[in-house]
Design an enzyme around this catalytic site. Structure first.
Site, PDB file in Angstrom:
ATOM      1  CB  SER A 116      -0.983   0.004   1.176  1.00 49.98           C
ATOM      2  OG  SER A 116      -0.313   0.162   2.402  1.00 49.98           O
ATOM      3  NE  ARG A 148      20.980 -11.024   6.005  1.00 48.12           N
ATOM      4  CZ  ARG A 148      21.228 -10.558   7.238  1.00 48.12           C
ATOM      5  NH1 ARG A 148      22.238  -9.764   7.457  1.00 48.12           N
ATOM      6  NH2 ARG A 148      20.467 -10.920   8.234  1.00 48.12           N
ATOM      7  CG  HIS A 195      10.323   1.280  11.717  1.00 44.77           C
ATOM      8  ND1 HIS A 195      10.404  -0.097  11.598  1.00 44.77           N
ATOM      9  CD2 HIS A 195      10.120   1.530  13.035  1.00 44.77           C
ATOM     10  CE1 HIS A 195      10.272  -0.651  12.792  1.00 44.77           C
ATOM     11  NE2 HIS A 195      10.095   0.307  13.674  1.00 44.77           N
ATOM     12  CG  LEU A 222      16.294  -3.845  12.296  1.00 48.20           C
ATOM     13  CD1 LEU A 222      16.108  -4.374  10.883  1.00 48.20           C
ATOM     14  CD2 LEU A 222      15.807  -4.848  13.328  1.00 48.20           C
TER      15      LEU A 222
END
Ligand code: GRF
Length: 219
Positions: A13, A62, A106, A141
């Site tokens: 979205s 990764r 975030h 992070l």
């Protein structure tokens, strides 16, 4: 014209809000998902945007996934890479490769509540305000120079879904705004901070996101 690649993992979205904003001077070159079943891919394809999947499950580690993802991104020569609900942690090498041109959203007022389940944790902590942050990505992070934040109240009786919906509505306003600023060359990263040239702030000190000029838009 600036070229933008958007990475998603699911609903998309936020990607949709950025596409609908039809930012002058920006071209959404591709939407890439790490999950083949990401429902946002259909929206992108329906809007004539190139889509591709780099399935993390197909790679042994990764590093291999990051390398394949970077190859898929670089094929579009983007000026900006936008993480929009992209749910894989990216390695340091990947993040450095796109330093200063990799953005994330975030769903919290960073530096509060990095990581997952932000709305649940905000409710549990009893905070009175919550929100969302768009930031440039650095290797740690959910950290990095912040471009824009939106604040929402936490209301009595809120559950996780109600709070998430209130935050999401603001995400859809601030992410296109942050991308627009980038495209207009108005962002300068100065250490841990981002300066926004000619930022429009209201008398109360709030940043006023530009209105979406496209018909039927408004994010
Ligand atoms: C958003 O809340 C975003 O902040 C978080 O994941 C969610 C993704 O939603 N990183 P969508 O895929 O953009 O709809």
């Amino acid at each position: 014209m600036k070229s933008i690649v958007i990475l998603i993992s699911g609903r998309g979205s936020n990607m949709e809000a950025i596409v609908r904003a039809a930012i002058p001077g920006a071209r959404i070159a591709a939407v890439i998902s790490n999950r083949p079943d990401a429902s946002g891919l259909a929206f992108a394809a329906a809007h004539g945007i190139a889509t591709s999947v780099v399935d993390h499950k197909a790679f042994a580690d990764r590093e291999a996934f990051d390398a394949a993802l970077a190859e898929a991104i670089d094929a579009h020569r983007p000026d900006l890479v936008v993480l929009a609900g992209f749910m894989r942690v990216l390695g340091d090498g990947f993040v450095r490769r796109y330093e200063g041109r990799l953005m994330n959203i975030h769903p919290s007022l960073l530096p509060a509540f990095p990581g997952l389940h932000t709305h649940r944790r905000a409710l549990r902590a009893g905070v009175r305000v919550h929100g969302a942050t768009v930031h440039f990505v650095t290797p740690a992070l959910d950290s990095g120079p912040m471009v824009i934040q939106a604040v929402v109240p936490v209301l009595p009786g809120d559950d996780e879904a109600a709070l998430a919906a209130r935050v999401l509505a603001q995400e859809h306003r601030i992410y296109p705004q942050a991308v627009r600023w980038f495209v207009e060359d108005r962002l300068t990263i100065a250490g841990e901070q981002v300066r926004v040239r000619d930022e429009a702030a209201s008398a109360a000190g709030w940043t006023v996101p530009a209105l979406d000029p496209s018909p039927g838009g408004g994010c």
